[in-house]
Design a protein around this motif. Structure first.
Motif, PDB file in Angstrom:
ATOM      1  N   GLY A 159     -50.175  -9.884  58.984  1.00 51.80           N
ATOM      2  CA  GLY A 159     -49.752  -9.344  60.272  1.00 51.80           C
ATOM      3  C   GLY A 159     -50.797  -9.414  61.356  1.00 51.80           C
ATOM      4  O   GLY A 159     -50.674  -8.738  62.379  1.00 51.80           O
ATOM      5  N   GLY A 160     -51.821 -10.236  61.157  1.00 52.64           N
ATOM      6  CA  GLY A 160     -52.884 -10.363  62.144  1.00 52.64           C
ATOM      7  C   GLY A 160     -52.769 -11.625  62.970  1.00 52.64           C
ATOM      8  O   GLY A 160     -51.707 -12.249  63.039  1.00 52.64           O
ATOM      9  N   VAL A 161     -53.886 -12.022  63.575  1.00 58.11           N
ATOM     10  CA  VAL A 161     -53.914 -13.195  64.449  1.00 58.11           C
ATOM     11  C   VAL A 161     -55.116 -14.069  64.110  1.00 58.11           C
ATOM     12  O   VAL A 161     -56.035 -13.652  63.408  1.00 58.11           O
ATOM     13  CB  VAL A 161     -53.969 -12.777  65.937  1.00 58.11           C
ATOM     14  N   LEU A 162     -55.116 -15.291  64.644  1.00 59.37           N
ATOM     15  CA  LEU A 162     -56.134 -16.278  64.303  1.00 59.37           C
ATOM     16  C   LEU A 162     -57.485 -16.007  64.938  1.00 59.37           C
ATOM     17  O   LEU A 162     -58.498 -16.555  64.503  1.00 59.37           O
ATOM     18  CB  LEU A 162     -55.675 -17.681  64.740  1.00 59.37           C
ATOM     19  N   THR A 163     -57.519 -15.187  65.976  1.00 58.10           N
ATOM     20  CA  THR A 163     -58.783 -14.946  66.663  1.00 58.10           C
ATOM     21  C   THR A 163     -58.815 -13.535  67.222  1.00 58.10           C
ATOM     22  O   THR A 163     -57.778 -12.937  67.493  1.00 58.10           O
ATOM     23  CB  THR A 163     -59.007 -15.964  67.795  1.00 58.10           C
ATOM     24  N   GLY A 164     -60.026 -13.014  67.389  1.00 60.13           N
ATOM     25  CA  GLY A 164     -60.173 -11.700  67.977  1.00 60.13           C
ATOM     26  C   GLY A 164     -60.940 -11.750  69.285  1.00 60.13           C
ATOM     27  O   GLY A 164     -60.637 -11.032  70.233  1.00 60.13           O
ATOM     28  N   GLU A 165     -61.951 -12.647  69.344  1.00 55.28           N
ATOM     29  CA  GLU A 165     -62.762 -12.707  70.562  1.00 55.28           C
ATOM     30  C   GLU A 165     -63.327 -14.096  70.833  1.00 55.28           C
ATOM     31  O   GLU A 165     -63.773 -14.369  71.931  1.00 55.28           O
ATOM     32  CB  GLU A 165     -63.928 -11.702  70.466  1.00 55.28           C
ATOM     33  N   HIS A 166     -63.306 -14.996  69.877  1.00 54.89           N
ATOM     34  CA  HIS A 166     -63.934 -16.304  70.057  1.00 54.89           C
ATOM     35  C   HIS A 166     -62.967 -17.384  70.505  1.00 54.89           C
ATOM     36  O   HIS A 166     -63.370 -18.501  70.794  1.00 54.89           O
ATOM     37  CB  HIS A 166     -64.628 -16.746  68.756  1.00 54.89           C
ATOM     38  N   GLY A 167     -61.674 -17.076  70.542  1.00 55.46           N
ATOM     39  CA  GLY A 167     -60.701 -18.032  71.035  1.00 55.46           C
ATOM     40  C   GLY A 167     -60.280 -19.070  70.010  1.00 55.46           C
ATOM     41  O   GLY A 167     -60.734 -19.077  68.871  1.00 55.46           O
ATOM     42  N   VAL A 168     -59.393 -19.951  70.445  1.00 62.43           N
ATOM     43  CA  VAL A 168     -58.870 -21.020  69.576  1.00 62.43           C
ATOM     44  C   VAL A 168     -59.385 -22.356  70.102  1.00 62.43           C
ATOM     45  O   VAL A 168     -59.066 -22.758  71.207  1.00 62.43           O
ATOM     46  CB  VAL A 168     -57.327 -21.023  69.569  1.00 62.43           C
ATOM     47  N   GLY A 169     -60.191 -23.023  69.300  1.00 62.54           N
ATOM     48  CA  GLY A 169     -60.705 -24.336  69.675  1.00 62.54           C
ATOM     49  C   GLY A 169     -60.263 -25.373  68.665  1.00 62.54           C
ATOM     50  O   GLY A 169     -59.206 -25.244  68.039  1.00 62.54           O
ATOM     51  N   ILE A 170     -61.079 -26.392  68.479  1.00 68.18           N
ATOM     52  CA  ILE A 170     -60.748 -27.460  67.531  1.00 68.18           C
ATOM     53  C   ILE A 170     -60.594 -26.898  66.126  1.00 68.18           C
ATOM     54  O   ILE A 170     -59.721 -27.306  65.368  1.00 68.18           O
ATOM     55  CB  ILE A 170     -61.841 -28.549  67.561  1.00 68.18           C
ATOM     56  N   GLU A 171     -61.456 -25.926  65.784  1.00 65.69           N
ATOM     57  CA  GLU A 171     -61.451 -25.359  64.440  1.00 65.69           C
ATOM     58  C   GLU A 171     -60.089 -24.767  64.066  1.00 65.69           C
ATOM     59  O   GLU A 171     -59.615 -24.920  62.943  1.00 65.69           O
ATOM     60  CB  GLU A 171     -62.528 -24.274  64.352  1.00 65.69           C
ATOM     61  N   LYS A 172     -59.448 -24.093  65.035  1.00 66.73           N
ATOM     62  CA  LYS A 172     -58.199 -23.392  64.743  1.00 66.73           C
ATOM     63  C   LYS A 172     -56.956 -24.098  65.283  1.00 66.73           C
ATOM     64  O   LYS A 172     -55.843 -23.624  65.074  1.00 66.73           O
ATOM     65  CB  LYS A 172     -58.264 -21.971  65.325  1.00 66.73           C
ATOM     66  N   ARG A 173     -57.171 -25.211  65.950  1.00 70.21           N
ATOM     67  CA  ARG A 173     -56.042 -25.911  66.590  1.00 70.21           C
ATOM     68  C   ARG A 173     -54.918 -26.219  65.604  1.00 70.21           C
ATOM     69  O   ARG A 173     -53.743 -25.987  65.892  1.00 70.21           O
ATOM     70  CB  ARG A 173     -56.566 -27.212  67.207  1.00 70.21           C
ATOM     71  N   ASP A 174     -55.286 -26.749  64.449  1.00 73.49           N
ATOM     72  CA  ASP A 174     -54.271 -27.158  63.477  1.00 73.49           C
ATOM     73  C   ASP A 174     -53.666 -25.982  62.712  1.00 73.49           C
ATOM     74  O   ASP A 174     -52.784 -26.179  61.876  1.00 73.49           O
ATOM     75  CB  ASP A 174     -54.869 -28.164  62.489  1.00 73.49           C
ATOM     76  N   LEU A 175     -54.155 -24.765  62.986  1.00 75.47           N
ATOM     77  CA  LEU A 175     -53.613 -23.586  62.320  1.00 75.47           C
ATOM     78  C   LEU A 175     -52.646 -22.808  63.205  1.00 75.47           C
ATOM     79  O   LEU A 175     -52.111 -21.785  62.786  1.00 75.47           O
ATOM     80  CB  LEU A 175     -54.759 -22.659  61.889  1.00 75.47           C
ATOM     81  N   MET A 176     -52.423 -23.288  64.424  1.00 73.68           N
ATOM     82  CA  MET A 176     -51.553 -22.566  65.350  1.00 73.68           C
ATOM     83  C   MET A 176     -50.140 -22.410  64.791  1.00 73.68           C
ATOM     84  O   MET A 176     -49.453 -21.431  65.069  1.00 73.68           O
ATOM     85  CB  MET A 176     -51.512 -23.294  66.695  1.00 73.68           C
ATOM     86  N   SER A 177     -49.708 -23.390  64.000  1.00 79.58           N
ATOM     87  CA  SER A 177     -48.353 -23.313  63.438  1.00 79.58           C
ATOM     88  C   SER A 177     -48.219 -22.185  62.427  1.00 79.58           C
ATOM     89  O   SER A 177     -47.108 -21.777  62.084  1.00 79.58           O
ATOM     90  CB  SER A 177     -47.982 -24.642  62.778  1.00 79.58           C
TER      91      SER A 177
END
Length: 251
Positions: A159-177
């Motif tokens: 029930g959480g999210v991919l980021t808290g304060e560092h944002g979504v960059g290349i590292e998390k791009r493919d995890l947006m789905s």
């Protein structure tokens, strides 16, 4: 909060006086007039004892308060002393899921064959697992990245999210789905295109850019409300933050 690996690394580095015979350390800071802080300290102590805390220590001076924080603030460079490389993650979870997520993280550590040190903001559920690896050893970087991806997937799963304060960059791009539906992602792309200064004034269908922009805003408003409704619990969990201290007694 700091787990055992982070505690030992920080204590060896700055000698803050942390206990070494514990699995985790929670630093609680309180803010307000002296009478209010004294009352709150009593409440925190009661909660700690009720939950079988093995150590309790309250700062009695500003110098001691800063010593409490010295290890936490130096945790990242301290971990850098015990590992050639580390990967810092940034997921956020509902606070009630902390025990479950930490237990699962230990299992993932075994699965990927890499150690992990946990240092994070317990008050708002923002996690910063530090995955230890050696980039000079074949396969360890890939293992670290796979470990990090599993942690972020776990955050969304509870029930959480991919980021808290560092944002979504290349590292998390493919995890947006993992967090958004395909339609959510398409809507984000439409909004991005509408606000892109490098986009042509006319679309391929001949629709003026101004009209595209209005349509994108309307779509974003309509579909954005639906997305917020689906993720309302997540949003509440991820934006709540504790009050910070400015010189009063702390724990």
């Amino acid at each position: 909060m700091m787990d055992k690996l982070a505690i030992h690394a920080a204590e060896d580095f700055v000698h803050a006086g942390y206990p070494r015979d514990v699995e985790a350390l929670l630093i609680v800071e309180l803010d307000g007039p002296e009478g209010e802080v004294d009352l709150l300290i009593g409440r925190v102590e009661e909660i700690a004892r009720t939950n079988q805390a093995s150590h309790l220590r309250v700062s009695e001076s500003e110098e001691e308060r800063m010593t409490f924080w010295a290890g936490r603030k130096a945790a990242f460079p301290a971990v850098g002393r015990i590992s050639p490389d580390y990967l810092c993650m940034d997921g956020t979870i509902p606070r009630r899921e902390l025990p479950r997520v930490l237990a699962r993280m230990r299992e993932l550590s075994v699965k990927h064959g890499l150690a992990v040190a946990n240092v994070f903001h317990a008050g708002d559920g923002n996690l910063h697992p530090l995955i230890l690896y050696d980039a000079n050893k074949p396969g360890e970087l890939d293992a670290a990245e796979a470990f990090g991806a599993d942690i972020l997937k776990l955050c969304v799963e509870v029930g959480g999210v991919l980021t808290g304060e560092h944002g979504v960059g290349i590292e998390k791009r493919d995890l947006m789905s993992e967090m958004f539906t395909e339609e959510d992602l398409k809507q984000q792309q439409r909004v991005k295109c509408a606000f892109d200064e490098k986009a042509p004034a006319q679309s391929r269908q001949g629709v003026p850019r101004a009209q595209q922009l209005r349509r994108a805003r309307q779509d974003a408003c309509t579909q954005g409300k639906a997305a917020v409704s689906r993720h309302s619990t997540v949003l509440r969990a991820s934006i709540w933050t504790p009050i910070s201290n400015r010189g009063m007694r702390g724990r």
